[in-house]
Design an enzyme around this catalytic site. Structure first.
Site, PDB file in Angstrom:
ATOM      1  N   ALA A 186       0.829  -1.211   0.000  1.00 20.84           N
ATOM      2  CA  ALA A 186       0.000   0.000   0.000  1.00 20.84           C
ATOM      3  C   ALA A 186       0.856   1.252   0.000  1.00 20.84           C
ATOM      4  O   ALA A 186       1.995   1.248   0.478  1.00 20.84           O
ATOM      5  CB  ALA A 186      -0.909   0.019   1.232  1.00 20.84           C
ATOM      6  N   THR A 228       1.077   4.602   1.768  1.00 16.26           N
ATOM      7  CA  THR A 228       0.527   5.073   3.038  1.00 16.26           C
ATOM      8  C   THR A 228       0.992   6.473   3.442  1.00 16.26           C
ATOM      9  O   THR A 228       0.643   6.936   4.526  1.00 16.26           O
ATOM     10  CB  THR A 228       0.892   4.096   4.171  1.00 16.26           C
ATOM     11  OG1 THR A 228       2.318   3.974   4.244  1.00 16.26           O
ATOM     12  CG2 THR A 228       0.272   2.722   3.918  1.00 16.26           C
ATOM     13  N   TYR A 269      -4.953  10.456  -0.550  1.00 18.00           N
ATOM     14  CA  TYR A 269      -4.787   9.123   0.043  1.00 18.00           C
ATOM     15  C   TYR A 269      -6.145   8.460   0.266  1.00 18.00           C
ATOM     16  O   TYR A 269      -6.357   7.299  -0.099  1.00 18.00           O
ATOM     17  CB  TYR A 269      -4.025   9.232   1.365  1.00 18.00           C
ATOM     18  CG  TYR A 269      -4.026   7.962   2.169  1.00 18.00           C
ATOM     19  CD1 TYR A 269      -3.301   6.847   1.762  1.00 18.00           C
ATOM     20  CD2 TYR A 269      -4.769   7.871   3.347  1.00 18.00           C
ATOM     21  CE1 TYR A 269      -3.309   5.678   2.506  1.00 18.00           C
ATOM     22  CE2 TYR A 269      -4.779   6.711   4.102  1.00 18.00           C
ATOM     23  CZ  TYR A 269      -4.053   5.617   3.677  1.00 18.00           C
ATOM     24  OH  TYR A 269      -4.075   4.447   4.412  1.00 18.00           O
TER      25      TYR A 269
END
Length: 281
Positions: free
Chosen positions: A60, A62, A125
């Site tokens: 991911a 992040t 995000y």
């Protein structure tokens, strides 16, 4: 079950792999060198060769503030790569587990967010993770949203506050954002329990029950570590982070507790255990 974990070496995967092994699963952890999830052909080849029953997409993007300047990069890893994994999971009949975030919500609520509440992310995000949730749903998906994650093997608020407290006489901490800080070990335990009962759908998992601001959480960290550094509460606006954060992002975990038959871990106890392990030689 045979469980493939992408993004091995990352903060969540480091906690999740041993918890899965303790539960008796055959775990295949793959880091980016072994599996670049952004390469669709590679994903299809590797996953079909391993033939897992479950794939946990821990790979991911992040960096919340970094995503503001690199939204394409966030979408590539959090959404497009998840789509690659989802397609091969659908093909072989595997369950796709997608860890997600409280940042898919706007933070305008006055009550803890239910899994069924509408999403409205405020930053790049959050948008990339919301798109990742949709990508995951093309397979048999278990989506687990969490909040304010910290743990071993990655940059996190607990270690940052501890380090800065040793370097500075005063810390400015945001006091107008409220959430549930969650230890990676806690989240991993809930994911393992959800897999045990073969849950599918969207769930919330966070260390509960008392929500705190970043300022209050910092005070707890300093208290547990016996540090006396002065702290000053500030507003999000004055702090000036690149990405806008939700003002209130408390997750309601009631439905998760009902499904697994257990309460969420207690936040202060989880923090105390993490710091104790962090300080162990």
């Amino acid at each position: 079950m045979k469980v493939l974990v992408t993004g091995a070496g990352g903060m969540l995967a480091r906690a999740l792999v041993p918890r899965l092994e303790e539960a008796g699963h055959e775990v295949v952890p793959l880091n980016r060198a072994a599996l670049d999830v952004t390469e669709e052909a590679t994903v299809a080849s590797v996953v079909q060769r391993i033939e897992p029953e479950v794939v946990i997409q821990c790979a991911a993007y992040t960096n919340v503030d970094g995503a503001e300047k690199d939204e394409a990069g966030a979408f590539l890893l959090n959404a497009e790569a998840t789509s690659h994994v989802g397609r091969v999971c659908q093909k072989i009949g595997a369950v796709l587990v997608y860890p997600s975030t409280d940042y898919v919500f706007s933070g305008e609520s006055e009550q803890p967010y239910q899994t069924t509440d509408p999403i409205s992310p405020l930053n790049a995000y959050g948008r990339s993770k919301a798109a990742g949730e949709e990508a995951a749903r093309q397979a048999k998906a278990l989506i687990v949203r969490t909040s304010w994650l910290y743990g071993f093997g990655g940059r996190n608020f607990v270690e940052t506050i501890s380090r800065l407290a040793a370097e500075r006489e005063e810390l400015r901490i945001v006091a107008d954002q409220v959430g549930l800080p969650t230890w990676t070990s806690s989240l991993s335990g809930v994911i393992v329990q959800l897999l045990k009962v073969r849950a599918l759908g969207t769930f919330h998992a966070a260390d509960g029950v008392e929500a705190v601001s970043w300022y209050q959480f910092a005070q707890e960290i300093l208290d547990f570590r016996g540090l006396k550094t002065k702290t000053v509460p500030v507003s999000s606006a004055s702090y000036g982070a690149a990405a806008k954060r939700p003002r209130y992002s408390v997750l309601d975990c009631t439905s998760t507790e009902e499904v697994i038959g257990a309460k969420m871990p207690v936040r202060k106890a989880a923090l105390a255990e993490y710091i104790s392990n962090l300080d162990s030689p």
